[in-house]
Write an enzyme that holds these catalytic residues in place. Structure first.
Site, PDB file in Angstrom:
ATOM      1  N   GLU A 110     -66.766  34.350  45.308  1.00  0.00           N
ATOM      2  CA  GLU A 110     -67.810  33.379  45.646  1.00  0.00           C
ATOM      3  C   GLU A 110     -67.501  32.028  45.010  1.00  0.00           C
ATOM      4  OE1 GLU A 110     -70.145  32.320  47.283  1.00  0.00           O
ATOM      5  OE2 GLU A 110     -71.819  33.666  47.575  1.00  0.00           O
ATOM      6  N   ASP A 111     -67.937  30.976  45.690  1.00  0.00           N
ATOM      7  CA  ASP A 111     -67.783  29.649  45.107  1.00  0.00           C
ATOM      8  C   ASP A 111     -68.813  29.412  44.007  1.00  0.00           C
ATOM      9  OD1 ASP A 111     -69.909  29.658  46.892  1.00  0.00           O
ATOM     10  OD2 ASP A 111     -69.296  27.878  47.990  1.00  0.00           O
ATOM     11  N   ASP A 114     -76.246  30.136  42.904  1.00  0.00           N
ATOM     12  CA  ASP A 114     -77.332  29.215  42.595  1.00  0.00           C
ATOM     13  C   ASP A 114     -78.604  30.043  42.399  1.00  0.00           C
ATOM     14  OD1 ASP A 114     -79.133  27.148  42.472  1.00  0.00           O
ATOM     15  OD2 ASP A 114     -78.601  26.228  44.370  1.00  0.00           O
ATOM     16  N   LYS A 142     -74.883  28.429  38.244  1.00  0.00           N
ATOM     17  CA  LYS A 142     -75.785  27.406  37.721  1.00  0.00           C
ATOM     18  C   LYS A 142     -76.710  27.997  36.666  1.00  0.00           C
ATOM     19  CE  LYS A 142     -75.952  24.433  41.745  1.00  0.00           C
ATOM     20  NZ  LYS A 142     -76.793  23.908  42.825  1.00  0.00           N
ATOM     21  N   PHE A 163     -76.774  19.601  42.067  1.00  0.00           N
ATOM     22  CA  PHE A 163     -76.028  19.880  43.287  1.00  0.00           C
ATOM     23  C   PHE A 163     -74.614  19.333  43.135  1.00  0.00           C
ATOM     24  CE2 PHE A 163     -74.682  19.923  47.663  1.00  0.00           C
ATOM     25  CZ  PHE A 163     -75.225  21.118  48.100  1.00  0.00           C
ATOM     26  N   VAL A 164     -73.629  20.225  43.306  1.00  0.00           N
ATOM     27  CA  VAL A 164     -72.238  19.832  43.082  1.00  0.00           C
ATOM     28  C   VAL A 164     -71.419  19.914  44.375  1.00  0.00           C
ATOM     29  CG1 VAL A 164     -72.163  20.333  40.605  1.00  0.00           C
ATOM     30  CG2 VAL A 164     -71.710  22.179  42.238  1.00  0.00           C
ATOM     31  N   ASP A 170     -69.447  21.843  49.599  1.00  0.00           N
ATOM     32  CA  ASP A 170     -69.779  20.721  50.477  1.00  0.00           C
ATOM     33  C   ASP A 170     -71.199  20.230  50.291  1.00  0.00           C
ATOM     34  OD1 ASP A 170     -71.077  23.050  51.671  1.00  0.00           O
ATOM     35  OD2 ASP A 170     -71.427  21.766  53.409  1.00  0.00           O
TER      36      ASP A 170
HETATM   37  P1  IMP Z   1     -77.734  30.745  46.507  1.00  0.00           P
HETATM   38  O1  IMP Z   1     -78.109  31.696  47.608  1.00  0.00           O
HETATM   39  O2  IMP Z   1     -78.891  29.819  46.164  1.00  0.00           O
HETATM   40  O3  IMP Z   1     -77.196  31.422  45.284  1.00  0.00           O
HETATM   41  O4  IMP Z   1     -76.637  29.775  47.080  1.00  0.00           O
HETATM   42  C1  IMP Z   1     -75.366  30.212  47.346  1.00  0.00           C
HETATM   43  C2  IMP Z   1     -74.626  29.354  48.332  1.00  0.00           C
HETATM   44  O5  IMP Z   1     -75.229  28.078  48.512  1.00  0.00           O
HETATM   45  C3  IMP Z   1     -73.247  29.083  47.788  1.00  0.00           C
HETATM   46  O6  IMP Z   1     -72.352  30.066  48.211  1.00  0.00           O
HETATM   47  C4  IMP Z   1     -72.948  27.711  48.344  1.00  0.00           C
HETATM   48  O7  IMP Z   1     -72.372  27.822  49.617  1.00  0.00           O
HETATM   49  C5  IMP Z   1     -74.292  27.043  48.446  1.00  0.00           C
HETATM   50  N1  IMP Z   1     -74.588  26.215  47.253  1.00  0.00           N
HETATM   51  C6  IMP Z   1     -75.409  26.500  46.220  1.00  0.00           C
HETATM   52  N2  IMP Z   1     -75.441  25.502  45.317  1.00  0.00           N
HETATM   53  C7  IMP Z   1     -74.598  24.570  45.786  1.00  0.00           C
HETATM   54  C8  IMP Z   1     -74.166  23.283  45.274  1.00  0.00           C
HETATM   55  O8  IMP Z   1     -74.564  22.801  44.205  1.00  0.00           O
HETATM   56  N3  IMP Z   1     -73.275  22.621  46.060  1.00  0.00           N
HETATM   57  C9  IMP Z   1     -72.803  23.095  47.243  1.00  0.00           C
HETATM   58  N4  IMP Z   1     -73.166  24.276  47.736  1.00  0.00           N
HETATM   59  C10 IMP Z   1     -74.055  25.017  47.021  1.00  0.00           C
END
Ligand code: IMP
Length: 191
Positions: A110-111, A114, A142, A163-164, A170
């Protein structure tokens, strides 16, 4: 953590950069460490690395080239935020794996984690397919008090709740080709 200020954008792709959070060098050296750890999980097995499109592409390609054990790769795509900077909690599979994972040792690559909702959804889907084992390596996590408690076995960097962009990440589809991770300039947020 070193915060490196960007004075003037050096090229057009840097227009939305507020400041650099993780330099390209810092990322590359941490990725090499992570690759060594993942290698160590599988002294005999050939794991299947599952990259989560599109954000994990940079991380996946660097990680796999730094690994020294036999491995195979596959990709999944799940719905992202579009032009928003907040997770909706609604996750859809846009592209599924090419092959079955039953009996395989699977590593989700995973990248960023969040809220944790995307990863939790993905792990639930994959777990139901009976892999021999299921592990997760995320480049970024995060620091977020209200994130759900999701399984992440290995984390590259813990970062502030901002937000990065860059290194695959992206905003509205752009900035993935930055070689570093940067905080998005609020003035670049649309709408
Ligand atoms: P989550 O479901 O909130 O954990 O978000 C996961 C997905 O949202 C990641 O795999 C990213 O593709 C995108 N994402 C979350 N935070 C960021 C950010 O700060 N920058 C860019 N993409 C993000």
């Amino acid at each position: 953590m070193n915060i490196i200020a960007v004075q003037e954008p050096r090229d057009r792709r840097e227009s939305g950069v507020a400041h650099i959070l993780l330099s390209a060098d810092a990322i590359q050296s941490r990725v090499r460490e992570l690759a060594g750890e993942v290698d160590g999980w599988y002294p005999e097995a050939t794991p299947l690395l599952v990259g989560v499109l599109t954000g994990a592409v940079s991380f996946m390609t660097d990680l796999m080239r730094a690994m020294r054990i036999p491995m195979v790769v596959d990709f999944m795509a799940v719905s992202s935020y579009g032009a928003s900077t907040k997770s909706t909690g609604v996750v859809r599979i846009l592209k599924d794996l090419n092959d079955e994972i039953e009996g395989r040792h699977v590593v989700v690559v995973e990248d960023i984690v969040d809220s944790g909702l995307t990863l939790q959804y993905l792990l639930d889907v994959l777990e139901r397919r009976n892999p021999a084992s299921l592990r997760v390596v995320a480049l970024l996590k995060k620091e977020k008090a209200d994130a759900i408690d999701v399984q992440v076995d290995l984390i590259g960097f813990t970062i502030p709740d901002e937000f990065v962009i860059g290194y695959g990440l992206d905003y509205a589809g752009e900035y993935r080709n930055l070689p570093y991770v940067a905080v998005l300039d609020p003035s670049a947020i649309r709408g």
